[in-house]
Design a protein around this motif. Sequence first.
Motif, PDB file in Angstrom:
ATOM      1  N   SER A  34       0.797  -1.225   0.000  1.00 20.67           N
ATOM      2  CA  SER A  34       0.000   0.000   0.000  1.00 20.67           C
ATOM      3  C   SER A  34       0.830   1.275   0.000  1.00 20.67           C
ATOM      4  O   SER A  34       0.415   2.276  -0.572  1.00 20.67           O
ATOM      5  CB  SER A  34      -0.937   0.022   1.209  1.00 20.67           C
ATOM      6  N   SER A  35       1.997   1.263   0.643  1.00 21.21           N
ATOM      7  CA  SER A  35       2.736   2.506   0.834  1.00 21.21           C
ATOM      8  C   SER A  35       4.019   2.622   0.018  1.00 21.21           C
ATOM      9  O   SER A  35       4.364   3.697  -0.441  1.00 21.21           O
ATOM     10  CB  SER A  35       3.090   2.668   2.318  1.00 21.21           C
ATOM     11  N   VAL A  36       4.740   1.532  -0.144  1.00 22.28           N
ATOM     12  CA  VAL A  36       6.026   1.592  -0.834  1.00 22.28           C
ATOM     13  C   VAL A  36       5.838   1.530  -2.341  1.00 22.28           C
ATOM     14  O   VAL A  36       6.592   2.136  -3.093  1.00 22.28           O
ATOM     15  CB  VAL A  36       6.950   0.450  -0.348  1.00 22.28           C
ATOM     16  N   PHE A  37       4.836   0.800  -2.772  1.00 19.46           N
ATOM     17  CA  PHE A  37       4.611   0.631  -4.209  1.00 19.46           C
ATOM     18  C   PHE A  37       3.272   1.231  -4.652  1.00 19.46           C
ATOM     19  O   PHE A  37       2.430   0.536  -5.218  1.00 19.46           O
ATOM     20  CB  PHE A  37       4.655  -0.856  -4.578  1.00 19.46           C
ATOM     21  N   PRO A  38       3.041   2.536  -4.444  1.00 16.41           N
ATOM     22  CA  PRO A  38       1.753   3.122  -4.823  1.00 16.41           C
ATOM     23  C   PRO A  38       1.535   3.153  -6.342  1.00 16.41           C
ATOM     24  O   PRO A  38       0.391   3.224  -6.801  1.00 16.41           O
ATOM     25  CB  PRO A  38       1.812   4.529  -4.246  1.00 16.41           C
ATOM     26  N   ALA A  39       2.623   3.063  -7.106  1.00 15.38           N
ATOM     27  CA  ALA A  39       2.481   3.061  -8.569  1.00 15.38           C
ATOM     28  C   ALA A  39       1.756   1.811  -9.044  1.00 15.38           C
ATOM     29  O   ALA A  39       1.244   1.773 -10.167  1.00 15.38           O
ATOM     30  CB  ALA A  39       3.847   3.171  -9.231  1.00 15.38           C
ATOM     31  N   TRP A  40       1.705   0.778  -8.210  1.00 17.14           N
ATOM     32  CA  TRP A  40       0.992  -0.446  -8.587  1.00 17.14           C
ATOM     33  C   TRP A  40      -0.490  -0.177  -8.829  1.00 17.14           C
ATOM     34  O   TRP A  40      -1.131  -0.866  -9.604  1.00 17.14           O
ATOM     35  CB  TRP A  40       1.128  -1.501  -7.489  1.00 17.14           C
ATOM     36  N   GLN A  41      -1.013   0.863  -8.160  1.00 16.47           N
ATOM     37  CA  GLN A  41      -2.437   1.178  -8.268  1.00 16.47           C
ATOM     38  C   GLN A  41      -2.841   1.452  -9.713  1.00 16.47           C
ATOM     39  O   GLN A  41      -3.928   1.084 -10.139  1.00 16.47           O
ATOM     40  CB  GLN A  41      -2.760   2.385  -7.390  1.00 16.47           C
ATOM     41  N   SER A  42      -1.972   2.071 -10.461  1.00 20.26           N
ATOM     42  CA  SER A  42      -2.309   2.423 -11.838  1.00 20.26           C
ATOM     43  C   SER A  42      -1.346   1.778 -12.835  1.00 20.26           C
ATOM     44  O   SER A  42      -1.081   2.337 -13.898  1.00 20.26           O
ATOM     45  CB  SER A  42      -2.282   3.943 -11.995  1.00 20.26           C
ATOM     46  N   SER A  43      -0.861   0.584 -12.496  1.00 21.61           N
ATOM     47  CA  SER A  43       0.141  -0.063 -13.343  1.00 21.61           C
ATOM     48  C   SER A  43      -0.462  -0.747 -14.566  1.00 21.61           C
ATOM     49  O   SER A  43       0.236  -1.013 -15.536  1.00 21.61           O
ATOM     50  CB  SER A  43       0.933  -1.088 -12.529  1.00 21.61           C
ATOM     51  N   GLY A  44      -1.744  -1.079 -14.505  1.00 23.91           N
ATOM     52  CA  GLY A  44      -2.360  -1.816 -15.597  1.00 23.91           C
ATOM     53  C   GLY A  44      -2.202  -3.322 -15.459  1.00 23.91           C
ATOM     54  O   GLY A  44      -2.791  -4.088 -16.217  1.00 23.91           O
ATOM     55  N   VAL A  45      -1.416  -3.766 -14.481  1.00 23.85           N
ATOM     56  CA  VAL A  45      -1.236  -5.194 -14.219  1.00 23.85           C
ATOM     57  C   VAL A  45      -2.214  -5.557 -13.104  1.00 23.85           C
ATOM     58  O   VAL A  45      -2.096  -5.055 -11.980  1.00 23.85           O
ATOM     59  CB  VAL A  45       0.218  -5.519 -13.809  1.00 23.85           C
ATOM     60  N   LEU A  46      -3.166  -6.417 -13.444  1.00 22.67           N
ATOM     61  CA  LEU A  46      -4.265  -6.704 -12.536  1.00 22.67           C
ATOM     62  C   LEU A  46      -3.810  -7.205 -11.163  1.00 22.67           C
ATOM     63  O   LEU A  46      -4.294  -6.736 -10.141  1.00 22.67           O
ATOM     64  CB  LEU A  46      -5.220  -7.732 -13.177  1.00 22.67           C
ATOM     65  N   ILE A  47      -2.853  -8.124 -11.128  1.00 25.66           N
ATOM     66  CA  ILE A  47      -2.417  -8.677  -9.836  1.00 25.66           C
ATOM     67  C   ILE A  47      -1.749  -7.619  -8.969  1.00 25.66           C
ATOM     68  O   ILE A  47      -1.935  -7.585  -7.761  1.00 25.66           O
ATOM     69  CB  ILE A  47      -1.518  -9.919 -10.000  1.00 25.66           C
ATOM     70  N   LEU A  48      -0.986  -6.705  -9.587  1.00 23.70           N
ATOM     71  CA  LEU A  48      -0.348  -5.639  -8.819  1.00 23.70           C
ATOM     72  C   LEU A  48      -1.386  -4.660  -8.284  1.00 23.70           C
ATOM     73  O   LEU A  48      -1.292  -4.196  -7.142  1.00 23.70           O
ATOM     74  CB  LEU A  48       0.696  -4.915  -9.669  1.00 23.70           C
ATOM     75  N   GLU A  49      -2.376  -4.347  -9.100  1.00 19.60           N
ATOM     76  CA  GLU A  49      -3.455  -3.469  -8.650  1.00 19.60           C
ATOM     77  C   GLU A  49      -4.231  -4.114  -7.507  1.00 19.60           C
ATOM     78  O   GLU A  49      -4.603  -3.448  -6.538  1.00 19.60           O
ATOM     79  CB  GLU A  49      -4.391  -3.135  -9.812  1.00 19.60           C
ATOM     80  N   ASP A  50      -4.462  -5.435  -7.595  1.00 16.29           N
ATOM     81  CA  ASP A  50      -5.166  -6.146  -6.530  1.00 16.29           C
ATOM     82  C   ASP A  50      -4.342  -6.173  -5.240  1.00 16.29           C
ATOM     83  O   ASP A  50      -4.894  -6.034  -4.146  1.00 16.29           O
ATOM     84  CB  ASP A  50      -5.510  -7.574  -6.957  1.00 16.29           C
ATOM     85  N   LEU A  51      -3.026  -6.371  -5.367  1.00 20.01           N
ATOM     86  CA  LEU A  51      -2.166  -6.367  -4.186  1.00 20.01           C
ATOM     87  C   LEU A  51      -2.155  -4.989  -3.530  1.00 20.01           C
ATOM     88  O   LEU A  51      -2.194  -4.875  -2.303  1.00 20.01           O
ATOM     89  CB  LEU A  51      -0.747  -6.804  -4.538  1.00 20.01           C
TER      90      LEU A  51
END
Length: 184
Positions: A34-51
């Motif tokens: 949630s905090s270190v990898f906030p770019a995952w939210q809009s990465s387009g990779v479904l599993i990263l967005e879910d994590l």
Amino acid sequence: MKLKLKPNRIWELDFLRGFAILMVIIDHSMFDFSSVFPAWQSSGVLILEDLYTLGNRYMTSDIRVFWRPAFLFLFFITSGLCTAFSRNNFLRGIRLSIVALLVSLVTYYAGPIFSYDLFVMFGVLHCMAAIIIIYSVVSFIVELCVRGFYKIKKMPFNDKTYNYTLSFICFILSIGFYFINRKY
């Protein structure tokens, strides 16, 4: 397949400590998601967005507020009980201090890489190392004093007196550290 356990090991303590460590790892993973990898939210990779979503929900949930202190308490209690069975707590504390310092170094230098303040100045491992070293020094001093007292009285060493004295002194120290923590 039957597992062979080392003799004189209390597997329940190992299990509880391992379980607490696993829960702490999960808690730290959720923090990272949630905090270190906030770019995952809009990465387009479904599993990263879910994590990211899972980590964000966990970090703001009541589950974390209740369970995190419970697992930390379980970890400290079981680790504290294990110090009574260790042969050389001072060496164990030094080893844990080295690991804690490595964690500090890695988080200090990893922070700029992730553009996030990850630095762990004094975490759980640092605290455990300090407690183990303090306990080993106190138990050594108490043993010297109790053995000296019995030598002066020309009596055989009494483990019961040593254990009661060590418990009393550790209790007094814990109260003192509690009030120091409250004040500072």
